[in-house]
Scaffold this active site. Structure first.
Site, short mmCIF file in Angstrom:
data_model
loop_
_atom_site.label_atom_id
_atom_site.label_comp_id
_atom_site.label_asym_id
_atom_site.label_seq_id
_atom_site.Cartn_x
_atom_site.Cartn_y
_atom_site.Cartn_z
N HIS A 120 -7.39 -78.94 88.80
CA HIS A 120 -7.39 -80.31 89.34
C HIS A 120 -6.35 -81.20 88.69
CE1 HIS A 120 -11.30 -78.69 90.74
NE2 HIS A 120 -10.89 -79.28 91.84
N ASP B 211 -15.20 -83.69 104.25
CA ASP B 211 -15.58 -82.28 104.04
C ASP B 211 -16.62 -81.93 105.09
OD1 ASP B 211 -15.69 -80.14 101.31
OD2 ASP B 211 -17.00 -79.88 103.05
N ASP C 203 -15.19 -82.61 110.80
CA ASP C 203 -14.11 -81.64 110.91
C ASP C 203 -12.80 -82.39 110.62
OD1 ASP C 203 -13.76 -78.84 112.89
OD2 ASP C 203 -12.03 -79.96 112.17
N ASP D 80 -7.36 -79.79 99.92
CA ASP D 80 -7.97 -78.73 99.13
C ASP D 80 -8.82 -77.85 100.04
OD1 ASP D 80 -8.66 -77.26 96.98
OD2 ASP D 80 -9.97 -78.75 96.04
#
Ligand SMILES: Cc1cc2nc3c(=O)[nH]c(=O)nc-3n(C[C@H](O)[C@H](O)[C@H](O)COP(=O)(O)OP(=O)(O)OC[C@H]3O[C@@H](n4cnc5c(N)ncnc54)[C@H](O)[C@@H]3O)c2cc1C
Lengths: 519, 549
Positions: free
Chosen positions: A285, A329, A363, A381
């Site tokens: 990270h 997410d 999404d 990510d």
């Protein structure tokens, strides 16, 4: 008696072929390259059958007893072969091939023993040419039946574990039947017309019959149990893949989340792939966030796509000028877990509960299309491009869409798999970003759990690495950062195609490269 | 299975999102074109419905059972039929600055064979669903695509840049054979001898692609009216595609299947019923390229070519005042010297109007023209009567989630079935940019080829439609045993006259000439002009008619 034995030849042959197909299917599933797997498994199996046939000469007496015992043995070994292979693969990755060929060899040899035995049993009843013709006919018929049923019916509907258990059951049932046949008190078979009836030479003594029956019962119990608990066994195999203690496991509509712990090391696995280890996630990270963000003193609005573990958000929150973080997410279970579970919130320092962080379970693609917001920094990510749906998240169309959400001086950082293990994949992502109109600055960092890992900073202008860090990363400083932007020869750029929605080349590169690593 | 009233299957209001619901309220025209019922075999329950141009309307047209025209109006140019051909004619006229036309379409929506439906999940096609990358000869298709924003740059180049979202996403296609899905449509796992034949076939096609006649024309151009007339290639029209394959020494069953599939896909007819010229046209004409796509890519949208007709419609609406009359059926046509009169029945007003026009562009099927034209030259009707049309059945399956299967090739855009009378299905949400696989619509295509078209058509309509739904599901249960469990709704559409069949001899048949030679006040624009029902052909026919008018 004769028909019964011929029928058992049919069953024995079909079971034998079934084990062979199961072993081949499983090994191509686990090791890939189905042509090699099928041909080596079949080769080994046929050879072992030859060995079995040759060994059969050493069995001189008690043909019926031996036949029945071999039958039980094949049933148990073959029946459990899929489970054994699965467990071995999961728990001890090394000897998988050894066990595979060992099992194939043993079943092949046992099946190879059986056919000559049956022939010899039958030779008292039939002329030699009849024996050979009938036994071999049924042998091949059995093989035919399974070779058709296996791909069409059995593998898709029962799965490999249950299919192998089922054939094991068949073997044992044949054994039981044979006990009944040979054990009949009369032991008389009708002879050809005109001949005197005579006792069957193979009749079993009653004591042997009951001993064999007991063996059958045990084998049956094992196999029926295995059949019923096939799912549990799969789970057991899974636990082996995660060497550590599982402290959380859940199947969400999108993925299987597993959190494990070993001493103070927490690990997150999604669909069996390691996402982070708490021992070295800081290196991952650090590299994802700081090189870009340290050059954006005016950055206020940050977008994180993926990253439901909140660890990237934790790093971003260290910059006081940041006003808002939008985290998109797909998986609500994932973000809930990392917002609530104490062990995990300790790790991300409650980042997901910060008033600056807005979590959206949507999404990412649909959200970017439907939402007009602009951002100063976008951190991407996503999971690696291991299938076509994920491949879309690395396509030129996606990066064009992304560009519309980037403020004039904004930057995007993309985690881009390993430039060492998946060199073409990494540089394909660079080429794709460039095709979409971005200037790119590729770099890499060493994360012990993953190896050498790759990132790309994309923006409208040339990226100049920061001369100093307002927030101090643990794994590099300004002078040592320079090395991360340099690629030694074994990771240097290779020519690749652009990953378009139309060609999805990245998924193909990625599959090729990681398959090579896994072997 | 309980037949219920049509409305109860769609409890939403009559104006619900489904455009077909509205058809039902088009009262004057027909007996219900729409019916619905629930299927309850076992636990999962799903709804079924049927759509399609009403038979009663056909009868009415045959008996000319319409009110007499209440008034006569003057019109510069009339376009009859609002499919790709009619819309292309209108687009071409507007581009040339001619805005004194009116397009009449009998349905309540434009699009014809390219029309689309839509649900809360996604729009989806009812007919045509893709367009191959246009070749250099398809100048008008390219120009139209540029106007609609699909072609981004390089309109005159070999490889233009197209909107990436319109280029079919990977994986493009897969084939279900021997219980498994494989990538691509050419059967894999065949004998080495067959692989050799694949290669030889490809080389032959490549040779056709490369060759040119004395005038620089390609043997298999698209649009086909621009193709070479060289007898060395046009003579291929004398034989059928199957025989041609055999005559070239091809006996691979897999190759024969593939070619048969291609004929059924493009023309709805088996290879043995298809002219070898037309069969080869499928393979040799499509050589368009794109700068940003693979060579075999196609253009497609969730709603199929309905995207193109809708966008053309919008393009026209922005530039021309009142270009369209929907629910307007041409019931009669009389041609004179320098004028033509058409009687249009406006179903929504239940009255007829006679339009006296300088020009009529006929963009509806030829068999309709033969029926309504009062004074055709004597050879016209017998010539056109030769055109046979193949009926098609299209089913849309609304699924709660993507169908599960054995793989190993994952769900593609086009999913073809090897041992099936139908072609397979396309996935409407394939082009949607999203990661999460969710609810979707599969469009299943079934040309009723292999028997006399008239008999097939009769069977298509005489068989109760729930039987068709059962047949569709039975076919799809082979690759997807659990499909009924995720099925929300299944709708079928019966295209009685889906496509003209390019049977051997079609190229030089009197029909083509009879349609192409129409001049003066009446010009012909429907895709029947070429005998091959394709977007490019319809577009060319429309543009050509607009230029002649
Ligand atoms: C199931 C199916 C799938 C297909 N898939 C493809 C594909 O993927 N790609 C492709 O290129 N092609 C495909 N086609 C071919 C398709 O027909 C052409 O692409 C194209 O849409 C034909 O357009 P058209 O305007 O020539 O004819 P049509 O679409 O037939 O248009 C004629 C119009 O005239 C109207 N009309 C009829 N009679 C009257 C009257 N009396 N008065 C007023 N209006 C009238 C009709 O309602 C219709 O709207 C498909 C066809 C079918 C049936």
């Amino acid at each position: 008696m004769r028909h019964a034995l011929l029928f058992s030849v049919f069953v024995v042959a079909s079971c034998g072929l079934a084990y062979e197909l199961i072993a081949a299917a499983l090994s191509s599933y686990v090791l890939g390259d189905s042509v090699t797997q099928f041909s080596t498994v079949i080769g080994t199996y046929l050879f072992a059958m030859g060995v079995g046939s040759w060994l059969s000469r050493y069995i001189e007496r008690g043909l019926a007893i031996r036949f029945i015992q071999i039958e039980i043995l094949v049933g148990v070994i073959g029946g459990f072969s899929a489970v054994i292979l699965f467990l071995v693969f999961a728990h001890l990755s090394g000897p998988f091939r050894l066990v595979l060929y060992g099992l194939v060899f043993v079943t092949g040899m046992l099946v190879g023993l059986e056919i000559p035995l049956i022939m010899r049993i039958l030779k008292n009843e039939l002329a030699f040419k009849e024996v050979v013709s009938q036994v071999l006919t049924f042998d091949y018929l059995g093989a035919l039946a399974v070779s058709i049923l296996f791909p069409l019916l059995l593998a898709p509907h029962l799965g490999l574990m249950r299919t192998s258990m089922m054939f094991g059951l068949f073997n044992v049932l044949v054994a039981l039947w044979a006990i009944a046949l040979f054990g009949r008190d009369s032991g008389i078979v009708p002879a050809a017309a005109g001949q005197v009836e005579r006792a069957a030479p193979m009749a079993l003594p009653p004591s042997a019959a009951s001993f064999l029956r007991a063996q059958c019962a045990i084998a049956l119990l094992l196999l029926v149990g295995g059949f019923a608990f096939a799912d549990k066994l799969t789970a057991l195999a899974e636990e082996g893949i995660y060497a550590d203690q599982i402290i959380y496991a859940e199947s969400t509509p999108y993925q299987r989340i597993v959190v494990t712990r070993w001493r103070d090391d927490l690990r997150l696995h999604l669909n069996g792939n390691l996402q982070f280890s708490s021992r070295d996630e800081y290196r991952y990270h650090d590299a994802l966030v700081h090189p870009a963000l340290a050059t954006l003193p005016g950055a206020k609005r940050v977008l994180i796509l993926g990253g439901g573990d909140g660890l990237a958000a934790r790093e971003v929150l260290r910059y006081p000028q940041i006003e808002s973080i939008t985290l998109v997410d797909l998986d609500r279970n994932m973000t809930n877990l990392f917002a609530k579970a104490p062990l995990l919130t300790a790790l991300n320092q409650n980042a997901l509960s910060s008033p600056k962080v807005k979590v959206l379970n949507q999404d990412a693609l649909l959200w970017l299309e439907q939402n007009p917001d602009m951002f100063d920094l976008i951190l991407i990510d996503f999971p690696d491009p291991s299938n076509f749906s994920l491949g879309k998240l690395y396509s030129s169309a996606f990066y064009r869409l992304l560009e519309k959400h980037l403020s004039a001086t904004g930057l995007a950082v993309i985690q881009s798999t390993s430039p060492y293990y998946a060199r073409k994949s990494f540089w394909c992502i660079v080429a794709t970003l460039e095709d979409a109109g971005f200037r790119t600055a590729p770099y890499h960092a060493y994360v012990p759990s993953f190896g050498e890992w790759g990132y790309i900073i994309a923006g409208r202008g040339t990226f100049v690495p920061p001369a100093a860090f307002p927030v101090v990363p643990r794994s590099f400083d300004a002078p040592s950062l320079k090395a991360l932007f340099e690629f030694p020869p074994d990771m240097a750029r290779v020519p690749t195609e652009v990953n378009r929605l139309n060609n999805q080349v990245l998924v193909r590169y990625f599959e090729e490269e990681w398959r090579r690593v896994m072997r | 299975m309980a037949a219920r009233d049509a409305l109860s299957a769609h409890p939403a209001d009559p104006q619900s999102t489904h455009p077909m619901d509205r058809r039902r309220f088009l009262t004057a025209l027909s007996a219900p074109a729409f019916a619905a019922c629930d299927f309850k075999n076992g636990a999962p329950e799903f709804k079924g419905a049927v759509f399609g141009p009403a038979m009663a309307l056909g009868h009415r047209l045959r008996n000319n059972d319409f009110p007499a025209p209440a008034e006569t109006r003057n019109l510069d140019i009339a376009i009859v039929g609002g499919g790709v051909a009619g819309l292309s004619a209108a687009w071409r006229l507007a581009k040339r600055g001619i805005k004194t036309f009116r397009l009449f379409e009998l349905e309540d929506a434009l699009g014809g064979n390219s029309r689309a439906g839509s649900s809360a999940v996604t729009p989806y096609p009812w007919g045509a669903h893709y367009l191959p990358l246009p070749t250099r000869e398809s100048v008008h298709v390219r120009a139209l695509l540029a106007d609609l924003g699909v072609l981004k740059s390089g309109i005159d180049s070999d490889s233009p840049v197209y909107d990436e979202r319109a280029i079919v996403n990977g994986p493009q296609d897969r084939l279900y054979r021997n219980g498994l899905w494989q990538e691509g449509l050419l059967p894999r796992m065949v004998a080495p001898k067959e692989l050799d034949q694949y290669k030889r076939f490809e080389e032959l096609i490549e040779r056709f692609k490369q060759s040119q006649d004395l005038f620089g024309r390609k043997p298999f151009a698209i649009p086909s009216l621009l193709a070479s007339r060289d007898v060395r290639t046009t003579s291929l029209d004398a034989t059928d595609m199957r025989r041609w394959l055999v005559s070239q020494g091809f006996d691979s069953p897999a190759l024969h299947w593939y070619v048969d599939y291609a004929c059924r896909d493009d023309y709805g007819s088996l290879s043995r019923d298809t002219s070898a010229w037309a069969g080869l046209h499928y393979f040799a004409s499509r050589e368009g390229r794109a700068k940003n796509a693979d060579t075999h890519a196609v253009l497609t949208w969730p709603e199929g070519n309905g995207f193109l007709t809708r966008r053309t419609e919008e393009w026209l609406q922005e530039r021309v005042a009142e270009p369209f009359s929907r629910n307007s059926l041409c019931a009669k046509l009389v041609t004179g010297r320098g004028f033509a009169e058409i009687d249009i029945f406006h179903a929504d007003q239940n009255r007829s109007v006679r339009y006296r026009c300088k020009r009529v562009i006929w963009a509806a099927p030829s068999f309709v023209l033969a029926r309504v034209w009062d004074n055709p030259p004597p050879p016209f009707r017998p010539a056109v009567a030769d055109i046979q049309t193949v009926p098609w059945l299209v089913a849309n399956l609304h699924l709660r989630e993507p169908p599960a299967d054995t793989g190993p090739a994952p769900l593609a855009w086009d999913n073809v079935l090897y041992n099936s009378n139908a072609l397979g299905y396309v996935v409407a949400t394939h082009q949607v940019l999203r990661v999460r696989p969710g609810a979707t619509v599969l469009t299943y295509y079934w040309p009723h080829s292999g028997e006399a078209p008239a008999a097939a058509r009769k069977r298509l309509f005489d068989t109760p439609w729930p039987e068709w739904i059962k047949a569709v599901l039975a076919d799809l249960k082979r690759p997807h045993p659990d499909i009924a469990k995720i099925l929300e709704r299944i709708e079928i559409w019966r295209w009685g006259h889906g496509m003209p069949q390019p049977s051997p001899g079609f190229l030089n048949a009197p029909a083509r000439a009879a349609l192409a030679n129409l001049k003066g006040p009446l010009v012909f624009a429907h895709s029947d002009l070429s005998g091959m029902s394709l977007f490019e052909e319809a577009n060319y026919a429309g543009v050509r008619a607009a230029d002649l008018a």
